[in-house]
Design an enzyme around this catalytic site. Structure first.
Site, short mmCIF file in Angstrom:
data_model
loop_
_atom_site.label_atom_id
_atom_site.label_comp_id
_atom_site.label_asym_id
_atom_site.label_seq_id
_atom_site.Cartn_x
_atom_site.Cartn_y
_atom_site.Cartn_z
N GLY A 47 37.66 45.66 42.97
CA GLY A 47 37.15 44.62 43.86
C GLY A 47 38.14 43.47 43.94
N GLN A 52 41.54 35.30 45.71
CA GLN A 52 42.43 35.80 44.66
C GLN A 52 43.85 36.04 45.16
OE1 GLN A 52 39.29 38.85 43.33
NE2 GLN A 52 40.40 38.43 41.45
N CYS A 95 38.54 41.13 35.47
CA CYS A 95 38.88 40.48 36.73
C CYS A 95 40.40 40.47 36.87
CB CYS A 95 38.34 39.05 36.71
SG CYS A 95 38.70 38.13 38.22
N LEU A 96 40.89 40.80 38.06
CA LEU A 96 42.34 40.81 38.27
C LEU A 96 42.94 39.42 38.09
CD1 LEU A 96 42.60 43.26 41.32
CD2 LEU A 96 43.10 43.73 38.91
N HIS A 137 29.96 39.94 41.38
CA HIS A 137 31.19 39.38 40.81
C HIS A 137 32.09 38.83 41.93
CE1 HIS A 137 34.80 39.79 37.94
NE2 HIS A 137 35.34 39.51 39.09
N GLU A 138 32.25 39.61 43.02
CA GLU A 138 33.13 39.18 44.11
C GLU A 138 32.52 38.02 44.91
OE1 GLU A 138 36.04 40.18 43.85
OE2 GLU A 138 35.59 41.87 42.54
N HIS A 141 33.22 34.84 43.31
CA HIS A 141 34.58 34.32 43.61
C HIS A 141 34.57 33.43 44.85
CE1 HIS A 141 37.44 36.04 40.81
NE2 HIS A 141 36.96 37.26 40.96
NI NI Z 1 37.25 38.94 39.75
#
Ligand code: NI
Length: 172
Positions: A47, A52, A95-96, A137-138, A141
């Site tokens: 995701g 990001q 998370c990236l 989660h996304e 963000h």
């Molecule tokens: Ni994330």
């Protein structure tokens, strides 16, 4: 399609921004979706939210297909959670933007999300399990919220310090 650099901690100034709604999903939005997808696949991740890669727009991509399976990208603009189950489930999240850190997070097990798809069509999706977790989660963000905000302050402060220290030492 272009792979773009992923913003990571300690850049909270970027990651804590609240992203803006997309007026209409158009060719520019689709180009953004494509870059996000390529960036996510290259990472690799399941995701990614636009912020990001430094774009403060309410767009996210998800693909939960496993290695060797056909890709199943989900393109989501302006998502809104319209229902959440009282029942919760636990997932170990990562998370990236917070590389190499994983922690258990508890979230509603099932949610209903309204959004615009890649063609600007209004969609409604009922999600459960990993997809429900990933969407939440996304969507977090897009509101400047990170998964570490759902864990204890002690653990969160430890992670933030670790990234601040690494940046200072020039390791990021
Ligand atoms: Ni994330």
């Amino acid at each position: 399609m272009t792979t773009r650099p992923i913003i990571t901690l300690p850049d909270e100034k970027t990651l804590r921004q609240v992203s803006k709604p997309i007026a209409q999903v158009d060719a520019a939005t689709r180009a953004l979706f494509d870059d996000m997808l390529e960036t996510m696949y290259a990472a690799p991740g399941i995701g990614l939210a636009a912020i990001q890669i430094g774009v403060p727009l309410r767009a996210l991509v998800i693909d939960l297909s496993k290695e060797g399976e056909d890709k199943r990208p989900l393109f989501v603009a302006n998502p809104e959670i319209v229902a959440s189950s009282a029942e919760l489930s636990d997932y170990e999240e990562g998370c990236l933007s917070i590389p190499d850190y994983f922690e258990m997070v508890q979230r509603p097990r099932e949610i209903t999300v309204r959004y615009r798809d890649r063609n600007n069509e209004a969609m409604e999706l009922q999600a459960t399990g990993l997809l429900a977790t990933c969407l939440q989660h996304e969507i977090d963000h897009l509101n400047g919220v990170l998964f570490i905000d759902h864990i204890s302050k002690l653990k969160r402060d430890r992670v933030l310090k670790k990234f601040q220290k690494a940046a200072k030492l020039g390791k990021l």
